[in-house]
Design an enzyme around this catalytic site. Structure first.
Site, mmCIF file in Angstrom:
data_model
loop_
_atom_site.group_PDB
_atom_site.id
_atom_site.type_symbol
_atom_site.label_atom_id
_atom_site.label_comp_id
_atom_site.label_asym_id
_atom_site.label_seq_id
_atom_site.Cartn_x
_atom_site.Cartn_y
_atom_site.Cartn_z
ATOM 1 N N ARG A 16 0.816 -1.219 0.000
ATOM 2 C CA ARG A 16 0.000 0.000 0.000
ATOM 3 C C ARG A 16 0.845 1.262 0.000
ATOM 4 N NH1 ARG A 16 -4.254 -2.360 4.220
ATOM 5 N NH2 ARG A 16 -5.494 -3.539 2.727
ATOM 6 N N SER A 111 17.755 2.472 2.181
ATOM 7 C CA SER A 111 17.625 3.922 1.952
ATOM 8 C C SER A 111 19.023 4.521 1.890
ATOM 9 C CB SER A 111 16.863 4.541 3.115
ATOM 10 O OG SER A 111 17.088 5.929 3.183
ATOM 11 N N SER A 112 19.143 5.630 1.157
ATOM 12 C CA SER A 112 20.461 6.265 1.038
ATOM 13 C C SER A 112 20.912 6.905 2.347
ATOM 14 C CB SER A 112 20.461 7.305 -0.090
ATOM 15 O OG SER A 112 19.508 8.308 0.175
ATOM 16 N N CYS A 113 20.024 6.975 3.359
ATOM 17 C CA CYS A 113 20.434 7.568 4.642
ATOM 18 C C CYS A 113 21.316 6.626 5.456
ATOM 19 C CB CYS A 113 19.227 8.012 5.453
ATOM 20 S SG CYS A 113 18.276 6.650 6.096
ATOM 21 N N TYR A 140 16.320 5.328 11.942
ATOM 22 C CA TYR A 140 15.879 4.694 10.689
ATOM 23 C C TYR A 140 17.076 4.081 9.963
ATOM 24 C CZ TYR A 140 13.605 4.346 6.103
ATOM 25 O OH TYR A 140 13.100 3.895 4.910
ATOM 26 N N LYS A 144 17.855 0.232 8.845
ATOM 27 C CA LYS A 144 18.088 -0.115 7.436
ATOM 28 C C LYS A 144 19.434 -0.829 7.260
ATOM 29 C CE LYS A 144 14.381 0.807 5.547
ATOM 30 N NZ LYS A 144 13.687 -0.287 4.876
ATOM 31 N N ASN A 169 16.254 9.382 -2.465
ATOM 32 C CA ASN A 169 14.944 9.951 -2.107
ATOM 33 C C ASN A 169 13.948 9.714 -3.245
ATOM 34 O OD1 ASN A 169 16.667 10.988 -0.105
ATOM 35 N ND2 ASN A 169 15.429 12.832 0.128
ATOM 36 N N HIS A 183 7.919 13.575 2.878
ATOM 37 C CA HIS A 183 9.215 14.020 2.388
ATOM 38 C C HIS A 183 9.043 15.363 1.680
ATOM 39 C CE1 HIS A 183 10.012 9.648 2.836
ATOM 40 N NE2 HIS A 183 11.141 10.114 3.304
HETATM 41 O O1 GFB Z 1 12.582 14.953 2.230
HETATM 42 P P1 GFB Z 1 13.169 15.199 3.564
HETATM 43 O O2 GFB Z 1 12.219 15.230 4.717
HETATM 44 O O3 GFB Z 1 14.253 14.093 3.753
HETATM 45 O O4 GFB Z 1 13.911 16.629 3.558
HETATM 46 P P2 GFB Z 1 15.805 13.920 4.066
HETATM 47 C C1 GFB Z 1 14.844 16.980 2.584
HETATM 48 C C2 GFB Z 1 15.243 18.430 2.746
HETATM 49 O O5 GFB Z 1 14.119 19.248 2.366
HETATM 50 C C3 GFB Z 1 15.611 18.867 4.163
HETATM 51 C C4 GFB Z 1 13.901 20.258 3.332
HETATM 52 O O6 GFB Z 1 16.688 19.766 4.094
HETATM 53 C C5 GFB Z 1 14.340 19.585 4.628
HETATM 54 O O7 GFB Z 1 14.565 20.572 5.641
HETATM 55 N N1 GFB Z 1 12.494 20.669 3.308
HETATM 56 C C6 GFB Z 1 12.050 21.914 2.935
HETATM 57 C C7 GFB Z 1 11.402 19.970 3.688
HETATM 58 N N2 GFB Z 1 10.727 22.022 3.087
HETATM 59 C C8 GFB Z 1 10.294 20.813 3.543
HETATM 60 C C9 GFB Z 1 9.006 20.312 3.880
HETATM 61 O O8 GFB Z 1 7.978 20.999 3.813
HETATM 62 N N3 GFB Z 1 8.945 19.017 4.302
HETATM 63 C C10 GFB Z 1 10.062 18.222 4.400
HETATM 64 N N4 GFB Z 1 9.926 16.955 4.804
HETATM 65 N N5 GFB Z 1 11.307 18.711 4.115
HETATM 66 C C11 GFB Z 1 14.815 11.733 5.031
HETATM 67 C C12 GFB Z 1 15.201 10.873 6.192
HETATM 68 O O9 GFB Z 1 15.781 12.702 5.037
HETATM 69 O O10 GFB Z 1 14.902 11.099 3.770
HETATM 70 C C13 GFB Z 1 14.756 9.487 6.064
HETATM 71 O O11 GFB Z 1 14.782 11.516 7.369
HETATM 72 C C14 GFB Z 1 14.880 8.908 4.669
HETATM 73 O O12 GFB Z 1 15.448 8.701 6.958
HETATM 74 C C15 GFB Z 1 14.376 9.849 3.627
HETATM 75 O O13 GFB Z 1 16.214 8.553 4.390
HETATM 76 C C16 GFB Z 1 14.613 9.360 2.204
HETATM 77 O O14 GFB Z 1 16.475 13.564 2.785
HETATM 78 O O15 GFB Z 1 16.428 15.020 4.830
#
Ligand code: GFB
Length: 327
Positions: A16, A111-113, A140, A144, A169, A183
């Site tokens: 899902r 995940s790439s993290c 996380y 992983k 991502n 995200h």
């Molecule tokens: O996509 P995101 O949450 O994942 O954030 P990460 C990526 C970047 O976008 C960060 C900025 O620098 C955020 O501060 N950003 C700007 C925002 N505006 C926004 C918003 O409105 N929402 C969000 N969410 N971000 C995650 C990991 O990291 O990526 C997980 O926490 C996982 O573990 C995932 O690996 C793929 O790339 O920072």
């Protein structure tokens, strides 16, 4: 080359979610007729007994292990226990049951993290466990990494044909648009969509806009997953990405241009940036013969078109209020 028969019993764990639903679409398009799925109400994937009972009865031959608790930077920072417990348990129960019931091949998705916060870019597979992790998503990432090691351990000790892929991502149709857990890409689509509808003049974007990220459309990922299930049999995990990166500022501009041209963008540096840069080295995947096909601007446009259609038709979209029942 692994020839997967059209009537093979293929289990997509996590059907899902963004990734699982794309894999199911891809397998169905390929003509596979025997797709197995489990709803949360049927099997709690964190529960070993329930998972083993289901595997013993359903006898899947191929498994795409793409289930998990996932989310963006805010959800990762505020719900560390869920991200660690749920994912550790799901990986362990499914891998163990797959071994016990003789699954032929299993593809585990990480995940790439998993890579260290300040590691060299682009990140090669062998940079795993060479330095401290990014604190906003360490729980996380630890889960992983444990998943990769589980697949390798079952391969080494029991001879299981379990492989791992680490996608960058992701985004696309079926994404989560809830601003508290999404995200960045779906969050920005939603922010610009709602700002446009409300007649606002600007959108606030978290962080400084300087972090760099790589974005892969989930339909490309689903294609890569099937490709790897058919072609790859190494113990080492494989990176899956585009090999291309943008800054969050460039991403915000691209989303703005697709959704609400002309709106201003304001950054909120009080919000976390997370990892400064996260770009995968995809040379191993390219050497195997796979490349992505969906460019970022095209992918943003088609994802936004999907969202608008779904909202207009009153279909459920994760993160938006459930539409009232018709009639
Ligand atoms: O996509 P995101 O949450 O994942 O954030 P990460 C990526 C970047 O976008 C960060 C900025 O620098 C955020 O501060 N950003 C700007 C925002 N505006 C926004 C918003 O409105 N929402 C969000 N969410 N971000 C995650 C990991 O990291 O990526 C997980 O926490 C996982 O573990 C995932 O690996 C793929 O790339 O920072």
């Amino acid at each position: 080359m692994f020839d997967i028969p059209g009537d093979a019993r293929i289990y997509v764990a996590g059907h899902r979610g963004l990734v699982g639903s794309a894999i199911v679409r891809r397998l169905a398009r390929e003509g596979f007729t025997n797709l197995l799925t489990t709803g949360r109400e049927e099997v709690d994937l964190r529960n070993q007994a329930e998972v083993e009972a289901w595997f013993a009865a359903a006898r899947p031959e191929y498994v795409f292990l793409v289930a998990g608790t996932v989310g963006g930077i805010l959800a990762n920072s505020t719900r560390p226990a869920e991200f660690l417990y749920d994912n550790l348990m799901i990986h362990a129960t499914v891998v163990h049951a797959a071994w016990r019931t003789g699954v032929r091949r299993l593809l585990y998705l990480g995940s790439s993290c998993i890579y260290p916060r300040l590691t060299a870019q682009p990140m090669r597979e062998e940079q795993l466990l060479t330095g401290p992790l990014e604190p906003t998503n360490e729980p996380y990432a630890v889960a992983k990494i444990a998943g990769i090691r589980l697949c390798q351990a079952y391969r080494r000790q029991y001879g299981c044909d379990f492989i791992s892929a680490m996608p960058t991502n992701l985004y696309g149709p079926g994404d989560n648009f809830d601003l508290a857990s999404s995200h960045v890409l779906p969050a920005l689509i939603r922010r610009f969509h709602e700002a446009q509808a409300a007649g606002a003049s600007e959108v606030v974007v978290w962080g400084t806009g300087a972090p760099r990220r790589e974005f892969l459309h989930v339909d490309d990922l689903a294609d890569a997953c099937l490709f790897l299930m058919r072609r790859y049999d190494g113990a080492e995990h494989l990176n899956v990405g585009t090999g291309e990166e943008v800054t969050i500022r460039e991403l915000a501009e691209a989303v703005r241009d697709a959704v609400a041209p002309g709106l201003a963008i304001r950054f909120d540096p009080e919000k976390p940036d997370g990892m400064p840069r996260k770009l995968l080295d995809v040379s191993r995947l390219h050497a195997l013969g796979w490349r992505h096909t969906i460019g970022l601007r095209e992918g943003i446009a088609t994802t936004y078109a999907w969202l608008r259609d779904a909202l207009a038709r009153g279909e459920p979209v994760r993160g938006f209020a459930v539409p009232p029942a018709a009639g």
